[in-house]
Design a protein around this motif. Structure first.
Motif, PDB file in Angstrom:
ATOM      1  N   SER A 196       0.880  -1.176   0.000  1.00 26.41           N
ATOM      2  CA  SER A 196       0.000   0.000   0.000  1.00 26.41           C
ATOM      3  C   SER A 196       0.912   1.219   0.000  1.00 26.41           C
ATOM      4  O   SER A 196       1.586   1.491   0.998  1.00 26.41           O
ATOM      5  CB  SER A 196      -0.896   0.010   1.247  1.00 26.41           C
ATOM      6  OG  SER A 196      -1.695  -1.140   1.299  1.00 26.41           O
ATOM      7  N   GLY A 209      -4.365   2.468  -4.385  1.00 28.85           N
ATOM      8  CA  GLY A 209      -4.477   1.563  -3.241  1.00 28.85           C
ATOM      9  C   GLY A 209      -3.418   0.489  -3.190  1.00 28.85           C
ATOM     10  O   GLY A 209      -3.210  -0.140  -2.146  1.00 28.85           O
ATOM     11  N   GLU A 210      -2.734   0.270  -4.321  1.00 27.07           N
ATOM     12  CA  GLU A 210      -1.732  -0.801  -4.359  1.00 27.07           C
ATOM     13  C   GLU A 210      -0.706  -0.497  -5.442  1.00 27.07           C
ATOM     14  O   GLU A 210      -1.033   0.023  -6.510  1.00 27.07           O
ATOM     15  CB  GLU A 210      -2.406  -2.146  -4.666  1.00 27.07           C
ATOM     16  CG  GLU A 210      -1.437  -3.306  -4.857  1.00 27.07           C
ATOM     17  CD  GLU A 210      -2.085  -4.552  -5.457  1.00 27.07           C
ATOM     18  OE1 GLU A 210      -1.355  -5.528  -5.685  1.00 27.07           O
ATOM     19  OE2 GLU A 210      -3.306  -4.523  -5.712  1.00 27.07           O
ATOM     20  N   THR A 255      -7.214  -0.391  -0.582  1.00 25.96           N
ATOM     21  CA  THR A 255      -5.996  -1.190  -0.483  1.00 25.96           C
ATOM     22  C   THR A 255      -6.351  -2.677  -0.503  1.00 25.96           C
ATOM     23  O   THR A 255      -7.518  -3.063  -0.387  1.00 25.96           O
ATOM     24  CB  THR A 255      -5.234  -0.894   0.820  1.00 25.96           C
ATOM     25  OG1 THR A 255      -5.938  -1.500   1.911  1.00 25.96           O
ATOM     26  CG2 THR A 255      -5.086   0.591   1.065  1.00 25.96           C
ATOM     27  N   GLU A 267      -7.252  -3.892   8.003  1.00 28.92           N
ATOM     28  CA  GLU A 267      -5.953  -3.244   8.188  1.00 28.92           C
ATOM     29  C   GLU A 267      -5.334  -3.508   9.553  1.00 28.92           C
ATOM     30  O   GLU A 267      -4.103  -3.469   9.702  1.00 28.92           O
ATOM     31  CB  GLU A 267      -6.073  -1.724   7.999  1.00 28.92           C
ATOM     32  CG  GLU A 267      -6.501  -1.298   6.603  1.00 28.92           C
ATOM     33  CD  GLU A 267      -8.006  -1.145   6.470  1.00 28.92           C
ATOM     34  OE1 GLU A 267      -8.450  -0.524   5.491  1.00 28.92           O
ATOM     35  OE2 GLU A 267      -8.754  -1.654   7.360  1.00 28.92           O
ATOM     36  N   ASN A 323      -3.178   3.597   4.197  1.00 36.11           N
ATOM     37  CA  ASN A 323      -2.736   4.860   3.609  1.00 36.11           C
ATOM     38  C   ASN A 323      -3.553   5.981   4.250  1.00 36.11           C
ATOM     39  O   ASN A 323      -4.411   5.721   5.124  1.00 36.11           O
ATOM     40  CB  ASN A 323      -2.850   4.861   2.080  1.00 36.11           C
ATOM     41  CG  ASN A 323      -4.270   4.647   1.584  1.00 36.11           C
ATOM     42  OD1 ASN A 323      -5.239   5.094   2.194  1.00 36.11           O
ATOM     43  ND2 ASN A 323      -4.399   3.974   0.450  1.00 36.11           N
TER      44      ASN A 323
END
Length: 690
Positions: free
Chosen positions: A498, A564-565, A604, A610, A627
């Protein structure tokens, strides 16, 4: 209660109403009480509904199962022929044709109604008298309005609105329960009990059957039991290992959702047996067909051939006719109430195991002004619904407790070398994970030293972007990138993170890419501090159409999305196979994302999970799970998630360089001119050389 018993309880309640509607439908073909040009529309639609009843009765009395393959094919063709590409120009399912015949306002609305009636085809094969009665009654209510002269458009619109609102607690409620209760799975009964050696079984599902489904089923019959077991094992083991790698307890779950496309029943049957050994029973629910429950043009669930992707695209925004705040609130109330009523069962849901297909001709849609589209207020409501519904679902099917897996196989449409391509994909899906784990760790060791990664395209590719990396506090115990082998995303082959949004800037460009079954040419996205600041493509002559295409289908009605990635794909075997068989543009993102660096826009990879600690095989914790946007969940969860994650891959051949830049300014080159050059990763170039 079995699926058949549960279904019959509802059918008995509706049977008397149903017979009344069928009698009325039969009389419409002989009546001239409706004005021209609407008369032809109502007569054609009545004929369709009567054909559904004809099929339903054959299913109910068992005569369907006595028909020959040719007879079944004739029925299947009759049900779907009107919307196939060759006939679609003169179908009421085509909003452009309906508008030309019936006037723009009435044509648009009645094309929506016609599509809703066509959504009844699966109900006939499931002998769902209740659902068919509801559709018949909607059609007859509208017909009665036109018998008295052309009604005010507001009356027609209100009728459709109240249909969607009133039956939300039937269609949406049962849609949710179908996802939770294995005993309600019509498809699971077919998969486990049908004679898979006889092509006729494919026509029992009520889906459109093309040469893809027939060819897939026949090809799977030619494979050994050992190969079928191997295909099922990599699919189900990926699911099981996904729970282990994320520290989630699979033993607390008892339901797995299998999503697949018709033709793969031999593999699915073995997968069901594998899942049963894990204590999981399957729910295999059908892709939604009603305007109340479907999501844009996407098919979530099991399905057969797509008769016409333009038809699906034309009706993707049909809700725009009636969508308002009251309707959204109604759907959210139903969602909440159904999950609350079934919360114990919902807690047993482990997540989806998805088997995708690829190889179909890439589709680039025609944008039709007669097709419904959302206004800005409705887009805002849709974003609200997506966010709220995701929160509700997560409350009862907790993100930190569920997982998934995805795998993909080709269909015969991919070309005359289909058998060889299929064998190659089996090889790709079962590559040696231990080898990739070691090589990818070498990449990660270099990436963990970086302040940012620089990705530069080779002319004419205009990519030039810097991806800011999470600053490690304890490199001995922590890592930035996940070493992804073959669990939730099959096949093996990527390291991902991320990115830090602040300081992630530049242009992402790819000459041609296929995202969620739609083709994009010269897709260009600009990022500023990790957020999309501009975008375009060259699909259409009109720049406004290009931007709207991306806004609708990549940004999903959001003004911007975060990166997101960021990942580096390492599966050069898949890349070379794509080049060898000239199927690069047909590879699904699942495989394509492993064939170069890729960037995901939206949430992400750790969305809604998360706070769960995740570790690489070497024991280091992957700390780059958040993030700046996802962290908003701690203060305002509605701003933290977008309910989308779209991967965009740059193929190796379009790359000049990928390098890691450290805080001290040292440059570590990973790839140069599309080849891996970092010491310890050169083995990834072997497929190129071979």
């Amino acid at each position: 209660m079995t699926q058949s018993m549960w279904k019959n309880v509802y059918n008995e309640e509706y049977m008397e109403r149903h017979e009344l509607t069928i009698g009325r439908l039969r009389s419409i073909a002989l009546e001239d009480t409706v004005e021209v040009p609407f008369r032809d529309y109502f007569q054609c639609t009545a004929v369709l509904l009567l054909e559904l009843e004809n099929v339903r009765r054959k299913v109910a009395d068992g005569s369907w199962d006595q028909m020959s393959l040719e007879q079944m094919k004739e029925h299947n063709d009759a049900l779907y022929s009107e919307i196939l590409p060759g006939c679609y120009d003169k179908s009421y399912g085509n909003p452009s044709y309906a508008a030309a015949c019936l006037g723009e306002e009435y044509g648009q609305a009645l094309s929506l109604v016609y599509a809703e009636m066509r959504g009844g085809i699966p109900y006939a094969f499931e002998n769902r008298v209740d659902y068919l009665t509801i559709l018949n009654e909607l059609f007859l209510e509208i017909y009665n309005q036109f018998e008295e002269g052309v009604p005010e458009f507001k009356n027609l619109k209100d009728t459709i609105y109240w249909y969607a609102s009133d039956y939300c607690d039937v269609f949406l409620a049962e849609r949710i329960e179908d996802q939770l209760y294995p005993e309600r799975s019509f498809a699971a009964e077919q998969v486990m009990n049908a004679d898979l050696e006889d092509d006729r079984y494919l026509y029992r599902f009520g889906e459109y059957v093309s040469e893809n489904e027939l060819g897939t089923a026949r090809h799977l019959r030619s494979l050994s039991e050992e190969t079928i077991q191997k295909m099922a094992d990599v699919y189900t083991e990926g699911y099981r290992i996904g729970f282990i790698n994320t520290g989630k307890d699979l033993s607390k779950k008892s339901v797995v959702n299998i999503r697949y496309c018709l033709g793969f029943e031999r593999v699915v049957r073995q997968a069901v047996k594998n899942f049963e050994k894990m204590g999981l029973k399957p729910v295999i629910y059908r892709a939604a067909s009603s305007v109340i429950t479907k999501k844009e043009q996407f098919r979530v669930g099991y399905y057969g051939a797509v008769p016409n992707k333009q038809y699906d695209y034309d009706h993707r925004s049909d809700q725009a006719l009636f969508l308002d705040k009251r309707y959204i609130e109604r759907k959210l109330d139903v969602l909440k109430n159904v999950y609350e009523k079934n919360k114990q069962q919902a807690a047993l849901f482990a997540g989806p195991a998805v088997m995708e297909i690829f190889g179909e001709k890439p589709f680039s849609p025609e944008v039709k002004k007669e097709a419904y589209s959302y206004n800005e207020a409705q887009r805002s409501l849709l974003r609200l619904y997506d966010g709220k519904s995701a929160q509700i679902t997560d409350q009862y099917i907790k993100g930190e407790e569920r997982s998934f897996t995805i795998i993909a196989y080709p269909v015969p449409e991919i070309g005359r070398q289909y058998p060889e391509i299929f064998d190659e994909v089996i090889k790709i899906n079962t590559l040696d994970a231990s080898l990739y784990e070691k090589v990818q760790q070498t990449l990660i060791d270099a990436l963990d030293q970086g302040e940012y990664v620089h990705v530069k395209g080779k002319i004419p590719n205009q990519t030039d972007i810097r991806i800011r990396l999470y600053p490690l506090q304890n490199p001995e115990r922590e890592t930035i990138f996940e070493n992804c082998v073959a669990d939730v995303n099959i096949p093996v082959g990527e390291v991902f993170t991320s990115p830090v949004l602040e300081g992630t800037d530049g242009i992402l460009h790819v000459s041609r890419v296929y995202l969620n079954e739609l083709q994009y040419r010269d897709l260009k996205i600009t990022f500023k501090d990790g957020m999309i600041s501009d975008y375009t493509c060259s699909n259409f002559d009109n720049e406004e159409d290009n931007r709207k295409y991306i806004y609708d289908n990549v940004l999903y009605n959001h003004d911007s999305l975060p990166m997101g990635e960021f990942a580096v794909g390492t599966n050069t075997t898949a890349y070379v196979a794509g080049k060898k068989y000239q199927i690069e543009d047909k590879l699904p993102i699942l495989i394509a994302e492993k064939s170069g660096p890729h960037f995901a826009v939206g949430d992400t990879c750790y969305s809604r999970s998360e706070d769960i600690k995740v570790y690489n095989p070497n024991g280091k914790e992957i700390v780059a799970r958040d993030n700046a946007v996802s962290l908003l969940r701690k203060t305002d969860v509605e701003k933290a998630y977008f309910q989308c994650h779209t991967d965009i891959t740059i193929p190796y051949e379009e790359l000049e360089e990928i390098s890691v830049v450290t805080k001290a300014g040292k440059q570590i080159i990973l790839l140069k001119d599309g080849r891996f050059v970092l010491p310890g990763t050169e083995i990834l170039n072997d497929p190129f050389d071979a």
